[in-house]
Scaffold this active site. Structure first.
Site, PDB file in Angstrom:
ATOM      1  N   SER A   9      -7.044 -96.947 -29.027  1.00  0.00           N
ATOM      2  CA  SER A   9      -7.477 -95.844 -28.168  1.00  0.00           C
ATOM      3  C   SER A   9      -6.331 -95.362 -27.284  1.00  0.00           C
ATOM      4  CB  SER A   9      -8.641 -96.287 -27.287  1.00  0.00           C
ATOM      5  OG  SER A   9      -8.917 -95.259 -26.356  1.00  0.00           O
ATOM      6  N   HIS A  34      -7.841 -93.371 -31.980  1.00  0.00           N
ATOM      7  CA  HIS A  34      -9.042 -93.009 -31.229  1.00  0.00           C
ATOM      8  C   HIS A  34      -8.666 -92.098 -30.056  1.00  0.00           C
ATOM      9  CE1 HIS A  34     -13.256 -93.887 -30.108  1.00  0.00           C
ATOM     10  NE2 HIS A  34     -12.837 -93.957 -28.854  1.00  0.00           N
ATOM     11  N   ASP A  36     -10.279 -90.151 -26.891  1.00  0.00           N
ATOM     12  CA  ASP A  36     -11.455 -90.040 -26.026  1.00  0.00           C
ATOM     13  C   ASP A  36     -11.434 -88.729 -25.264  1.00  0.00           C
ATOM     14  OD1 ASP A  36     -12.888 -92.619 -26.237  1.00  0.00           O
ATOM     15  OD2 ASP A  36     -10.984 -93.456 -25.548  1.00  0.00           O
ATOM     16  N   MET A  38     -13.265 -86.642 -22.500  1.00  0.00           N
ATOM     17  CA  MET A  38     -14.238 -86.804 -21.400  1.00  0.00           C
ATOM     18  C   MET A  38     -14.221 -85.566 -20.526  1.00  0.00           C
ATOM     19  SD  MET A  38     -13.254 -90.607 -20.147  1.00  0.00           S
ATOM     20  CE  MET A  38     -12.989 -91.960 -21.283  1.00  0.00           C
ATOM     21  N   HIS A  67     -13.742 -89.134 -30.102  1.00  0.00           N
ATOM     22  CA  HIS A  67     -14.968 -89.602 -29.448  1.00  0.00           C
ATOM     23  C   HIS A  67     -15.316 -88.612 -28.341  1.00  0.00           C
ATOM     24  CE1 HIS A  67     -16.866 -93.114 -26.922  1.00  0.00           C
ATOM     25  NE2 HIS A  67     -17.751 -92.183 -27.239  1.00  0.00           N
ATOM     26  N   MET A  69     -17.176 -87.426 -25.372  1.00  0.00           N
ATOM     27  CA  MET A  69     -18.035 -87.805 -24.239  1.00  0.00           C
ATOM     28  C   MET A  69     -18.189 -86.578 -23.358  1.00  0.00           C
ATOM     29  SD  MET A  69     -16.462 -91.583 -23.596  1.00  0.00           S
ATOM     30  CE  MET A  69     -14.982 -91.208 -24.491  1.00  0.00           C
ATOM     31  N   MET A 140     -21.441 -98.519 -28.203  1.00  0.00           N
ATOM     32  CA  MET A 140     -20.568 -98.717 -27.038  1.00  0.00           C
ATOM     33  C   MET A 140     -20.768-100.130 -26.501  1.00  0.00           C
ATOM     34  SD  MET A 140     -18.776 -95.975 -26.567  1.00  0.00           S
ATOM     35  CE  MET A 140     -17.976 -96.550 -25.061  1.00  0.00           C
ATOM     36  N   GLY A 145     -16.525 -94.000 -20.238  1.00  0.00           N
ATOM     37  CA  GLY A 145     -15.865 -93.343 -19.108  1.00  0.00           C
ATOM     38  C   GLY A 145     -14.512 -93.925 -18.753  1.00  0.00           C
ATOM     39  N   PHE A 146     -14.338 -95.207 -18.948  1.00  0.00           N
ATOM     40  CA  PHE A 146     -13.097 -95.845 -18.512  1.00  0.00           C
ATOM     41  C   PHE A 146     -12.655 -96.937 -19.485  1.00  0.00           C
ATOM     42  CE2 PHE A 146     -15.352 -94.209 -14.885  1.00  0.00           C
ATOM     43  CZ  PHE A 146     -14.364 -93.505 -14.201  1.00  0.00           C
ATOM     44  N   ASP A 178     -16.747-100.060 -29.344  1.00  0.00           N
ATOM     45  CA  ASP A 178     -15.746 -99.453 -28.455  1.00  0.00           C
ATOM     46  C   ASP A 178     -15.949 -99.970 -27.040  1.00  0.00           C
ATOM     47  OD1 ASP A 178     -14.018 -97.780 -27.082  1.00  0.00           O
ATOM     48  OD2 ASP A 178     -15.073 -95.919 -27.570  1.00  0.00           O
ATOM     49  N   GLY A 180     -13.693-103.013 -24.403  1.00  0.00           N
ATOM     50  CA  GLY A 180     -13.476-104.435 -24.148  1.00  0.00           C
ATOM     51  C   GLY A 180     -13.173-105.259 -25.389  1.00  0.00           C
ATOM     52  N   GLY A 200      -8.273-100.279 -26.878  1.00  0.00           N
ATOM     53  CA  GLY A 200      -7.384 -99.580 -25.959  1.00  0.00           C
ATOM     54  C   GLY A 200      -6.409-100.547 -25.326  1.00  0.00           C
TER      55      GLY A 200
HETATM   56  C1  DX5 Z   1     -14.344 -95.778 -22.905  1.00  0.00           C
HETATM   57  C2  DX5 Z   1     -13.657 -95.285 -24.133  1.00  0.00           C
HETATM   58  C3  DX5 Z   1     -12.880 -96.282 -24.881  1.00  0.00           C
HETATM   59  C4  DX5 Z   1     -11.748 -96.931 -24.124  1.00  0.00           C
HETATM   60  C5  DX5 Z   1     -11.697 -98.366 -24.573  1.00  0.00           C
HETATM   61  O1  DX5 Z   1     -15.268 -94.846 -22.513  1.00  0.00           O
HETATM   62  O2  DX5 Z   1     -14.613 -94.741 -25.032  1.00  0.00           O
HETATM   63  O3  DX5 Z   1     -12.415 -95.766 -26.124  1.00  0.00           O
HETATM   64  O4  DX5 Z   1     -10.499 -96.345 -24.364  1.00  0.00           O
HETATM   65  O5  DX5 Z   1     -10.743 -99.024 -23.836  1.00  0.00           O
HETATM   66  P1  DX5 Z   1     -10.631-100.615 -23.786  1.00  0.00           P
HETATM   67  O6  DX5 Z   1     -10.348-101.073 -25.179  1.00  0.00           O
HETATM   68  O7  DX5 Z   1      -9.517-100.834 -22.833  1.00  0.00           O
HETATM   69  O8  DX5 Z   1     -11.951-101.129 -23.290  1.00  0.00           O
HETATM   70 ZN    ZN Z   2     -13.946 -94.188 -27.040  1.00  0.00          ZN
END
Ligand code: DX5
Ligand code: ZN
Length: 235
Positions: A9, A34, A36, A38, A67, A69, A140, A145-146, A178, A180, A200
């Site tokens: 990501s 990936h 994201d 947002m 992705h 969001m 998810m 979001g983060f 996606d 952690g 990520g």
């Molecule tokens: C969160 C994103 C993820 C994020 C994952 O909303 O959708 O794609 O980048 O990041 P890590 O792998 O650090 O949890």
């Molecule tokens: Zn994502």
């Protein structure tokens, strides 16, 4: 058994050196990238948009795994196609079921692969009447979001339920997780039936990204292999 794929990501990359970061992911053996998107409305954060995605698309051969969001993903499908998106994933609850189904249909009509994502609060049942049209279901494993949040192991029964649903109907849908995902959490997710892993922090912030991707892939392979004889067998 469905192929294990690692999708780093870009949210966790060093944006001051975006091109180098894309190359780093390529050299590390990523299967896709990936991205994201947002909008600060569907999720409480703003990331990057279509110009950036299009620029990334121009410099890499890796499939772009977008992705969405955002509240109105359907507005941007043509633009995403133009930008070179390979997968476009939308959330099951961004609108009513009929609208989400139409969006998935449109993604496919445009020749892209369609994903449907479930936030932690959404049940597996959200995708039951759309799974047939989808190429990928994203479960998810953090609140969207983060980046850098803690993996939610309590999402694993949902992954299992979706894998069972897909297998029992003979569908060939990927299951993506996606949030952690790292070397200590990927086996749980693979064992539950996921085969596409967004990473990520665990990829871009690893000391050695190539080594990290290799370990992640091997760990996932081993874990999904261990369920081959079990009732959640990946087809
Ligand atoms: C969160 C994103 C993820 C994020 C994952 O909303 O959708 O794609 O980048 O990041 P890590 O792998 O650090 O949890
Ligand atoms: Zn994502």
């Amino acid at each position: 058994m469905q192929k294990i794929k690692i999708s780093p990501s870009l949210l966790a990359c060093d944006f001051l050196h975006l091109e180098d970061e894309v190359r780093r992911a390529e050299e590390a053996g990523a299967d896709m990238l990936h991205c994201d998107v947002m909008d600060g409305v569907y999720v409480p954060n703003i990331s990057f948009g279509f110009d950036i995605i299009s620029k990334i698309g121009r410099i890499t051969r890796l499939p772009l795994d977008v992705h969405m969001m955002t509240v109105c993903p359907e507005k941007y499908l043509e633009v995403l196609k133009e930008a070179g998106a390979y997968y476009v994933t939308v959330h099951s609850d961004y609108s009513d079921g009929e609208t989400v189904r139409n969006t998935v249909r449109r993604i496919k009509e445009l020749g892209m692969k369609a994903g449907i994502s479930l936030k932690p609060a959404r049940p597996a049942a959200d995708i039951f009447d759309m799974a047939e049209m989808a190429d990928m279901i994203l479960v998810m494993t953090v609140e969207p979001g983060f980046g850098g949040q803690k993996f939610m192991a309590d999402m694993m029964p949902k992954v299992r339920e979706i894998r069972e649903f897909i297998s029992s109907r003979g569908l060939r849908c990927d299951i993506q997780v996606d949030g952690g995902i790292g070397t200590s959490t990927i086996s749980e997710a693979a064992e539950a039936g996921a085969n596409v892993f967004v990473v990520g922090t665990g990829a871009f912030r690893a000391d050695d990204m190539k080594e990290a991707v290799k370990t992640l892939r091997n760990t996932a392979k081993k874990a999904s292999g261990s369920m081959m004889g079990g009732k959640n067998k990946i087809k």
